[in-house]
Each structure stands twice: as structure tokens, then as C-alpha cells.
Design a protein around this motif. Structure first.
Motif, mmCIF file in Angstrom:
data_model
loop_
_atom_site.group_PDB
_atom_site.id
_atom_site.type_symbol
_atom_site.label_atom_id
_atom_site.label_comp_id
_atom_site.label_asym_id
_atom_site.label_seq_id
_atom_site.Cartn_x
_atom_site.Cartn_y
_atom_site.Cartn_z
ATOM 1 N N PHE A 169 0.487 -0.729 -0.334
ATOM 2 C CA PHE A 169 0.536 -0.223 -0.084
ATOM 3 C C PHE A 169 1.101 1.398 0.034
ATOM 4 C CE2 PHE A 169 -2.225 3.297 1.718
ATOM 5 C CZ PHE A 169 -3.864 3.347 1.596
ATOM 6 N N ASP A 170 1.677 0.979 0.725
ATOM 7 C CA ASP A 170 2.529 2.295 1.000
ATOM 8 C C ASP A 170 3.495 2.410 -0.412
ATOM 9 O OD1 ASP A 170 1.992 2.483 3.316
ATOM 10 O OD2 ASP A 170 3.924 1.745 4.671
ATOM 11 N N VAL A 171 4.060 1.380 -1.218
ATOM 12 C CA VAL A 171 4.503 1.691 -2.482
ATOM 13 C C VAL A 171 3.901 2.398 -3.085
ATOM 14 C CG1 VAL A 171 6.435 0.162 -4.067
ATOM 15 C CG2 VAL A 171 6.273 0.517 -1.948
ATOM 16 N N ILE A 172 2.441 1.619 -3.794
ATOM 17 C CA ILE A 172 1.772 2.040 -4.548
ATOM 18 C C ILE A 172 1.388 3.247 -4.199
ATOM 19 C CG2 ILE A 172 -0.679 2.252 -5.566
ATOM 20 C CD1 ILE A 172 1.394 -0.398 -5.928
ATOM 21 N N GLY A 173 1.095 3.640 -2.900
ATOM 22 C CA GLY A 173 0.469 5.007 -2.419
ATOM 23 C C GLY A 173 1.835 6.245 -2.868
ATOM 24 N N ILE A 174 2.307 6.350 -2.700
ATOM 25 C CA ILE A 174 4.008 7.145 -2.310
ATOM 26 C C ILE A 174 4.063 7.326 -4.271
ATOM 27 C CG2 ILE A 174 6.493 7.463 -3.168
ATOM 28 C CD1 ILE A 174 6.113 6.483 0.118
ATOM 29 N N PHE A 175 3.643 6.294 -5.694
ATOM 30 C CA PHE A 175 3.792 6.717 -6.468
ATOM 31 C C PHE A 175 2.550 6.958 -6.574
ATOM 32 C CE2 PHE A 175 2.951 4.332 -10.593
ATOM 33 C CZ PHE A 175 4.586 5.042 -11.352
ATOM 34 N N GLY A 176 1.207 6.716 -6.856
ATOM 35 C CA GLY A 176 -0.121 7.336 -6.826
ATOM 36 C C GLY A 176 0.781 9.023 -6.750
ATOM 37 N N GLY A 177 1.215 9.014 -5.682
ATOM 38 C CA GLY A 177 1.244 10.680 -5.488
ATOM 39 C C GLY A 177 2.288 11.427 -5.894
ATOM 40 N N TYR A 178 3.304 10.303 -6.658
ATOM 41 C CA TYR A 178 4.344 10.866 -7.620
ATOM 42 C C TYR A 178 3.315 10.773 -8.906
ATOM 43 C CZ TYR A 178 7.405 10.098 -11.415
ATOM 44 O OH TYR A 178 8.305 9.887 -12.751
ATOM 45 N N LEU A 179 2.725 10.552 -9.283
ATOM 46 C CA LEU A 179 1.949 10.660 -10.890
ATOM 47 C C LEU A 179 1.340 12.027 -10.534
ATOM 48 C CD1 LEU A 179 -0.213 7.437 -11.437
ATOM 49 C CD2 LEU A 179 1.260 8.298 -12.581
#
Ligand SMILES: Nc1ncnc2c1ncn2[C@@H]1O[C@H](COP(=O)(O)OP(=O)(O)OP(=O)(O)O)[C@@H](O)[C@H]1O
Ligand SMILES: [Mg+2]
Lengths: 264, 247
Positions: A169-179
Motif C-alpha cells: 500500500f505504501d509503495v503504491i500510494g507514494i507512486f500515486g502521489g508521484y503520478l
């Protein structure tokens, strides 16, 4: 029948006392249940197959929902925090702001809530149905401890899968913020990840890790307990399932607050 | 020998068992008969330690199982085989695995031995070839037979049957009765069986006990029960509706 006035006057007290006793009694059973479950978890023989099956049930089958909620949580955070920070002209801190909120709070909590909704409810229903169809009794009269077969593997799987789900969840979430922050709003990639590296400590990650482990225990404990102590019939299973989800969710948030305030 | 003394149990305000006494000699087949809702299943659950009485006790070869807990109780239960009224098959497993389960988990037999015994047990109840199906995919009567196979596959010393043949066709009723009789001759287990199969059970019972209003009102050989002068018993075994309807 007429009662003496004193007895009549004491009746509310009587009822109060009785309900207090029943609450204490229920808490006692709830606690004893965990102790028995942990005893079955920590002593051999271990039920490896049941454990692997529970990992699949609690973890693997929750992957999709974790991916989806993780991505959108990160994107929402990216957008909202960017808007907020840009009022102070400090958009550069988007990376650490997103990462810290996710790693310290939202990752463990939302992942736990999602797994509760997806797998916790199913766990309660499954064990509840085993109870009302006497499958648990069948285990018991075979001199096999149902705790060992049904509860211990679930708790152990919770301890293993919740941190993994949270990490994902953390990794995907940080990537979502990056997007949102970098790809859509034009922050530079170096700033997003560079500032994140500066501000995120191992401590933050460990906080999220221990939170997720404790949530894993809480959710599987509550959900298996509710299944074990289900009422009668389909209605009993339905009620137990609802209660398990509500109680797990409330406990997750309460525990999250206390945990966060003790360990900063 | 199983000895039941003064067994008493109520659910809330509803008394179900009232001072029930019974003796089941080792190696005998005792059949409990009685009205539906009369407490036969509740009684059996006390014998296997799933329910605890309000008063009275159950002794299995001198061990007071109504007092025992944990390991000591499990030591007695290891000698048991139980057929639940509803079958109580594990619905997450195939029928084959259901029958194999007590062999693997309780007796810890080797794989080859488990396979052999499961095949035999399923064949005995006329279910060769359905082992691969899930309990949800077979008929009620088939489930019942899987449950019987699962209870007997471990060759237990004491077997409890809660209506093993209810819901089966007449041919199967006789097949199951013959199976139980045959295994009883071979293994010499003690059996307590709840059954509504009158008069068929008179052929396999050593003792018949009639449960009525929470007590055993009459115990005896099948012949004695059939010749009983007790109006409750007479009426029950002849299936006459009448004044026993409302107690
Ligand atoms: N767990 C329970 N809680 C409350 N009441 C119960 C419980 N189990 C059984 N009873 C009550 O006890 C009585 C006896 O039930 P039991 O299942 O023993 O009947 P039975 O003789 O086995 O009937 P049948 O031949 O239909 O199976 C019933 O009136 C039932 O309502
Ligand atoms: Mg019954």
C-alpha cells in the motif's frame, strides 16, 4: 405478585450490576480466547497447510483492493497536499508530506480497514458457519483443538500478511502521489524523491511496521472470536459478521491513536 | 461402561433433561428412542462433553467426563467416534479428505495406509467414486453416509450415532444397519445410537432406552420394550397419535 418497595427501587441497580457483570464476562472471554489462540499458535504441532491457506485467504486475495485503494489514496494526497503546500510556496515538500502520511498513518490503517472488509468479514462468516453446522464440534470430539486448526493459522497469517499488504500500500500510494505531483502538476522527480529521502526516517517505517503487525493481530482476533461465538442460524452469522467488521474497524482506529501517541 | 447419573439440563427456563439415569455396558449397542425435540441430541452432547450439565454426571469407564477439561477430556475423546445429526462434514474439504482427516490428524497414519482405509470405508457405505466431490455437491443421504464412514474409519472404541439413518431410503437404512452390526461384531465397540427407525433398530439393539420428558422411562431388550406395559412406550413404538402429544 407484589414486590416490596425497596426491591422495586433497587431494580435498576440490579440491572446495571448485571449488565456490568456481563460486559466484564464478555471481556474476560475475549481475552481468554486470545491467550488460548496464542498458546495454540506458539506450540507444535503447527498446521502449515492451514496457514498457507489463510495467507492466500487473507493476503493474496486482498491484493487487488490494496492496489486500488493504495493508488487512489496516494493520488488524492498528492493533489490535496500540493494545493495546500502551494499556498505557502513550499510544493517541494510534497514528497515527504505524502510519504510520511502514508507510511506513518494511512498505509497501515487503510490497508487494515480494507483487509477487514474483504477478508475479516469472510473469516467470521466461514468460522460462524462451521460453528452452526457443528463442524467445530466435530473437531472438538475428535480431540483436535479447533483453536489450532481455525484460529491460530488465521492469526499467524494476519501477522505475516498485514505488514506485507501495508508495504505494498505504501509503495503504491507514494507512486500515486508521484503520478499526480510530478507527472500531472509538474514537480520535478528529483525534488519529489530527494526530499522524501531527507525527511523519512527508519523510525517512521518501523512505526508503520509495528502498527500493521498489531492490526493483523487485532483483526484476526476479533474476526475469529466473533465467528466462534456466533448466535443461531443465518441471522446469527450475519450479525456476527457485521459486528466483527465494526469492532475491528473501531479497534484499529482507537489502537492507532494510542500507539501513535506513545511511539512518536 | 458409560454410566449416567442424575443428568439434568435446562436451556433458560426450559428443562430438557431431568435427573436422567442410564447405564451402557461395554460392547453393547444401546438405542435411544423418544419424541422429536425430547432431548436425545442434547443427551448425546453431554456424553461427548460438548454440553455441560446443570447437575448430575457422566462416567466413562470411571472417568467423570462431565468434570474433565482439556487434555484429560481429549484422552477420553480419542476413543470416540461421533456421527452428528446433521453430518457436520467439513465443507471446505472433499468427502475423501473428510474421511481421511481423522486418520491423518488424530491417528497420524502414513499416506498409503490412509488411502487404503478411506477407500474401504467409503466402499462400505456404498460411496466408491464420490470421494472427490465436496459435501455440498452430494445428496443428504450421501452426506450422512460419509459422516458414518468418517466416524468409523478410526475404529473407535465407543461410537455415538445421532440418527444415522434418518433421511435414507429403506434399502440404505438396512445397509447401514447391517454395516454397523457387522463392524460391531468385528470391532466390538460400545455404541449409543439415537434412532427413529422402529422397528428396524430392534434387530441391531442390545438395549433400547426410551427418553421421555427428560428421563429414561424404560430400558430393556428389544423384546422387553416391544412387550412393555408402559403406555408411553407402547404408544410410541406403535406410532399412535394421542394423549402423549401434549405430554
Ligand atoms: N443450544 C440450545 N439452546 C437452547 N435450546 C436448545 C439447545 N439445544 C437444544 N435445545 C432444546 O432442547 C430440546 C431438545 O432438543 P434435541 O435436539 O435434543 O431434540 P431431539 O430429541 O434430538 O429431537 P430430534 O429427534 O428432532 O432430533 C428442544 O426443545 C430444543 O429446543
Ligand atoms: Mg436430535
Amino acid at each position: 405478585m407484589t414486590e416490596p418497595p425497596l426491591a422495586l427501587a433497587l431494580r435498576p441497580l440490579d440491572a446495571l450490576g448485571r449488565s456490568a457483570l456481563s460486559i466484564v464476562d464478555a471481556l474476560g472471554r475475549f481475552g481468554t480466547f486470545l491467550i488460548q489462540a496464542l498458546a495454540a499458535t506458539l506450540t507444535p504441532p503447527f498446521k502449515i497447510r492451514a496457514f498457507v491457506d489463510r495467507i492466500n485467504f487473507i493476503g493474496y486475495r486482498s491484493l487487488l483492493i490494496i492496489l486500488l485503494t493504495g493508488a487512489f489514496t496516494g493520488m488524492v494526497l498528492g493533489l490535496q497536499i500540493y494545493i495546500t503546500l502551494s499556498r505557502f510556496g513550499s510544493e517541494a515538500f510534497l514528497g515527504p508530506a505524502v510519504a510520511l502520511s502514508i507510511i506513518r498513518e494511512l498505509g497501515p490503517v487503510l490497508a487494515a480497514l480494507m483487509v477487514t472488509g474483504r477478508a475479516g468479514s469472510a473469516l467470521t462468516a466461514e468460522i460462524g458457519i462451521m460453528r452452526i453446522t457443528e463442524q467445530i464440534d466435530a473437531l472438538t470430539v475428535m480431540a483436535l483443538n479447533p483453536m489450532r486448526y481455525l484460529v491460530a493459522p488465521s492469526i499467524l497469517a494476519g501477522v505475516v500478511t498485514f505488514p506485507l499488504m501495508t508495504a505494498l500500500f505504501d509503495v503504491i500510494g507514494i507512486f500515486g502521489g508521484y503520478l499526480v505531483g510530478v507527472e500531472l502538476l509538474g514537480l520535478s522527480q528529483g525534488t519529489y524523491f530527494g526530499e522524501m529521502k531527507t525527511f523519512v526516517d527508519l523510525d517512521d517505517i518501523m512505526l508503520g511496521f509495528w502498527k500493521s503487525i498489531s492490526f493483523g493481530i487485532i483483526v484476526t482476533w476479533v474476526c475469529t472470536y466473533k465467528g466462534f461465538h456466533v448466535g443461531h442460524g443465518a441471522e446469527g452469522v450475519a450479525r456476527a459478521t457485521t459486528q466483527a467488521v465494526v469492532m475491528s474497524s473501531v479497534l484499529i482506529l482507537v489502537w492507532d491513536y494510542f500507539f501513535g501517541s506513545v511511539w512518536r | 461402561m458409560i454410566t449416567v447419573e442424575g443428568l439434568t439440563k435446562s436451556f433458560g427456563r426450559q428443562p430438557v433433561l431431568r435427573q436422567l439415569d442410564l447405564e451402557v455396558p461395554t460392547g453393547s449397542v444401546t438405542v435411544i428412542i423418544g419424541r422429536s425435540g425430547g432431548g436425545k441430541s442434547v443427551f448425546l452432547k453431554h456424553l461427548v462433553g460438548l454440553l455441560h450439565p446443570d447437575a448430575g454426571r457422566v462416567l466413562v469407564d470411571g472417568a467423570e467426563i462431565t468434570r474433565l477439561r482439556g487434555r484429560a477430556l481429549d484422552a477420553v475423546r480419542r476413543r470416540y467416534g461421533v456421527v452428528f445429526q446433521g453430518g457436520a462434514l467439513f465443507d471446505s474439504m472433499t468427502c475423501w479428505d473428510n474421511v481421511a482427516f481423522p486418520l491423518r490428524e488424530k491417528l497420524r497414519l502414513r499416506r498409503a495406509e490412509v488411502g487404503k482405509r478411506v477407500e474401504t470405508a467409503l466402499a462400505q457405505v456404498g460411496l466408491e467414486g464420490v470421494g472427490g466431490k465436496n459435501p455440498a455437491e452430494i445428496s443428504g443421504g450421501m452426506r450422512k453416509r460419509v459422516a458414518i464412514a468418517r466416524a468409523l474409519v478410526t475404529e473407535p472404541e465407543i461410537v455415538f450415532f445421532d440418527e444415522p439413518t434418518t433421511g435414507l431410503d429403506p434399502i440404505l437404512v438396512n445397509t447401514i444397519h447391517r454395516l454397523i452390526q457387522g463392524l460391531h461384531r468385528k470391532l466390538g465397540f460400545t455404541a449409543v445410537m439415537v434412532s427413529h427407525e422402529i422397528p428396524e433398530i430392534f434387530e441391531i439393539a442390545d438395549t433400547v432406552a426410551m427418553l421421555h420428558e427428560g428421563r429414561i422411562v424404560e430400558v430393556g431388550t428389544p423384546a422387553a420394550i416391544q412387550a412393555s406395559a408402559n403406555p408411553v412406550v407402547r404408544q410410541f413404538i406403535r406410532g399412535e397419535p394421542g394423549n402423549a402429544e401434549g405430554h
